[in-house]
Design a protein around this motif. Structure first.
Motif, mmCIF file in Angstrom:
data_model
loop_
_atom_site.group_PDB
_atom_site.id
_atom_site.type_symbol
_atom_site.label_atom_id
_atom_site.label_comp_id
_atom_site.label_asym_id
_atom_site.label_seq_id
_atom_site.Cartn_x
_atom_site.Cartn_y
_atom_site.Cartn_z
ATOM 1 N N ARG A 21 0.826 -1.212 0.000
ATOM 2 C CA ARG A 21 0.000 0.000 0.000
ATOM 3 C C ARG A 21 0.859 1.260 0.000
ATOM 4 N NH1 ARG A 21 -4.352 -2.310 4.456
ATOM 5 N NH2 ARG A 21 -5.532 -3.627 2.983
ATOM 6 N N LYS A 68 -8.734 12.817 -9.210
ATOM 7 C CA LYS A 68 -8.871 11.356 -9.108
ATOM 8 C C LYS A 68 -7.696 10.754 -8.341
ATOM 9 C CE LYS A 68 -9.551 7.173 -11.867
ATOM 10 N NZ LYS A 68 -8.570 6.415 -11.101
ATOM 11 N N GLN A 71 -8.092 11.489 -4.677
ATOM 12 C CA GLN A 71 -9.139 10.653 -4.092
ATOM 13 C C GLN A 71 -8.610 9.237 -3.845
ATOM 14 O OE1 GLN A 71 -12.066 11.634 -2.967
ATOM 15 N NE2 GLN A 71 -12.534 9.570 -2.256
ATOM 16 N N ASP A 72 -7.858 8.703 -4.834
ATOM 17 C CA ASP A 72 -7.260 7.376 -4.650
ATOM 18 C C ASP A 72 -6.260 7.385 -3.494
ATOM 19 O OD1 ASP A 72 -8.760 6.539 -6.786
ATOM 20 O OD2 ASP A 72 -7.128 6.708 -8.241
ATOM 21 N N ARG A 74 -6.383 9.318 -0.838
ATOM 22 C CA ARG A 74 -7.153 9.309 0.417
ATOM 23 C C ARG A 74 -7.630 7.895 0.738
ATOM 24 N NH1 ARG A 74 -9.657 13.838 -2.129
ATOM 25 N NH2 ARG A 74 -8.885 15.833 -1.323
ATOM 26 N N SER A 75 -8.050 7.166 -0.301
ATOM 27 C CA SER A 75 -8.511 5.794 -0.081
ATOM 28 C C SER A 75 -7.387 4.904 0.440
ATOM 29 C CB SER A 75 -9.071 5.229 -1.399
ATOM 30 O OG SER A 75 -9.470 3.893 -1.229
ATOM 31 N N ILE A 76 -6.180 5.043 -0.152
ATOM 32 C CA ILE A 76 -5.030 4.266 0.328
ATOM 33 C C ILE A 76 -4.681 4.655 1.758
ATOM 34 C CG2 ILE A 76 -2.564 3.845 -0.023
ATOM 35 C CD1 ILE A 76 -4.236 2.404 -2.027
ATOM 36 N N LYS A 78 -6.709 5.754 4.014
ATOM 37 C CA LYS A 78 -7.717 5.169 4.908
ATOM 38 C C LYS A 78 -7.412 3.688 5.159
ATOM 39 C CE LYS A 78 -11.646 5.506 7.192
ATOM 40 N NZ LYS A 78 -11.712 4.166 7.734
ATOM 41 N N GLN A 79 -6.982 2.986 4.102
ATOM 42 C CA GLN A 79 -6.630 1.574 4.284
ATOM 43 C C GLN A 79 -5.438 1.423 5.218
ATOM 44 O OE1 GLN A 79 -6.043 -0.178 0.433
ATOM 45 N NE2 GLN A 79 -8.125 0.237 -0.265
ATOM 46 N N ASP A 82 -6.667 2.006 8.680
ATOM 47 C CA ASP A 82 -7.422 0.865 9.195
ATOM 48 C C ASP A 82 -6.510 -0.299 9.589
ATOM 49 O OD1 ASP A 82 -9.731 2.282 8.808
ATOM 50 O OD2 ASP A 82 -10.196 1.379 6.859
#
Length: 391
Positions: A21, A68, A71-72, A74-76, A78-79, A82
């Motif tokens: 990641r 885009k 946004q990707d 931010r998603s990484i 968040k992972q 988590d």
């Protein structure tokens, strides 16, 4: 659900997942930075008197692409959060990595018994060494892309004890300060001219480089001839605040121009390098650009390999060593090959007559960092080789 499964995995798999990641995040960060450069160029083109609709369309396209990528990213992030890699609550614990794994000492000797038994059952005794290398690689990537997470660990090291040698203190102070490093190299290597720019200033300079071919020696002579002129010129180390330096230009007169990008801005961490002829100009002259000459294309490719090696060995000294290594190319068109003893040779792959474009960076790093050599970098001679003579 995916976060729960990641938390329940064995520590080696947690490390592998986090590294994957982080690699994805690194690629997205690179895409965002490249998109920012393109967006700046499009804005400069659109601002010209005869700006076309094509430039406006390019701005809209790059804006959409960067949104885009962000946004990707931010998603990484968040992972990673988590999976407890980017959890601020875990920074207060002794395990600053945020991964629930056993303690590994620097020499790899102390490992929790249950985990060591599990690894021994899966891959034998060598699994401990492989895991230690994975942890080291993960730590390097974490330091590079998320330096704010290492603040507490750095403060603990400073509070825990003082360096045992005065040389350690000098080395830390020397490599951590960008302007001190550049000023020191400018004095140690007077034949190599070093300039610093903000990213937007470099974009303006590349647009008029063809008319500034003779600018470097003229600027230098003027600055020395009129000491009363206090106004710093564009590119001088005093003209840019240290925390805004993003591009370093290195000029060896009549031989080459090197462009080095820094990330983060104002740090001593180079992340890209490209070399060009002194008479080249245009918007393609940047740290990720490609020269129109085959000689400098080969040198750029080899310089990128050298940069990655210097960063991998010791990232804090990578910029310093890289600039010293580039200085070895001042004899690009005069130094004979260390194997065939010729200056020019036909490259079999491209069928072109080329000078010795390779300088062995591994041997150079060993010579510069060797305690048995003098500290004067000018005494370290770099051997030159043709592409076909390097093996």
């Amino acid at each position: 659900m995916a976060a729960d499964s990641t938390t329940g995995d064995a520590p080696p798999k947690q490390v592998a997942t986090a590294m994957e990641r982080l690699g994805q995040a690194a690629r997205l960060i690179a895409d965002v930075r490249l998109g920012a450069d393109r967006l700046v160029e499009a804005i400069l083109v659109a601002a010209e008197p005869h700006g076309s609709n094509k430039a406006l369309q390019l701005i809209v396209k790059e804006d959409s692409a960067m949104r885009k990528h962000l946004q990707d990213l931010r998603s990484i992030g968040k992972q990673l959060e988590d999976s407890h890699v980017l959890n601020d609550a875990l920074l207060s614990r002794s395990n600053s990595w945020g991964l629930h794994m056993p303690l590994v000492c620097p020499d790899g000797a102390v490992v929790a018994y249950a985990w060591k038994r599990q690894l021994a059952g899966q891959a034998g005794a060598s699994a401990v060494d492989r895991t230690r290398l994975a942890l080291k690689s993960f730590m390097e990537q974490k330091k590079r892309f998320f330096p704010h997470l290492d603040i507490k660990s750095v403060s603990k090291r400073h509070c825990g004890g003082q360096p045992t040698m005065a040389g350690d203190l000098e080395e830390v102070a020397y490599y951590k300060n960008l302007k001190d490093t550049l000023n020191h190299l400018s004095k140690e290597i007077p034949d190599m001219k070093i300039f610093a720019y903000q990213r937007i200033d470099w974009s303006k300079r590349t647009a008029c480089l063809p008319s500034l071919v003779d600018e470097v020696p003229v600027e230098t002579s003027i600055s020395h001839s009129f000491p009363g002129a206090n106004k710093p010129t564009l590119g001088s180390l005093d003209a840019v605040p240290e925390d805004r330096i993003a591009i370093i230009e290195v000029v060896i007169p009549f031989v080459l121009r090197a462009v080095i990008s820094l990330h983060p801005v104002g740090s001593t961490m180079p992340n890209a390098v490209a070399l060009f002829s002194p008479d080249e100009g245009g918007r393609y002259v940047h740290a990720r650009g490609v020269s129109v000459y085959h000689v400098f294309r080969h040198i750029t490719e080899y310089s990128s390999m050298a940069l990655q090696y210097f960063i991998g060995v010791k990232s804090e000294t990578a910029l310093n060593i890289l600039l010293q290594w580039i200085k070895g190319y001042e004899t690009l068109f005069s130094q004979p090959c260390g194997k065939c003893q010729r200056v020019l040779s036909v490259d079999k792959q491209s069928s072109l007559i080329l000078p010795p474009v390779l300088r062995r960076y591994r041997q150079f790093y060993a010579d510069v960092t060797s305690s048995s050599l003098p500290k004067d970098q000018n005494l370290v001679k770099v051997q030159a080789f043709h592409i076909g003579c390097s093996s």
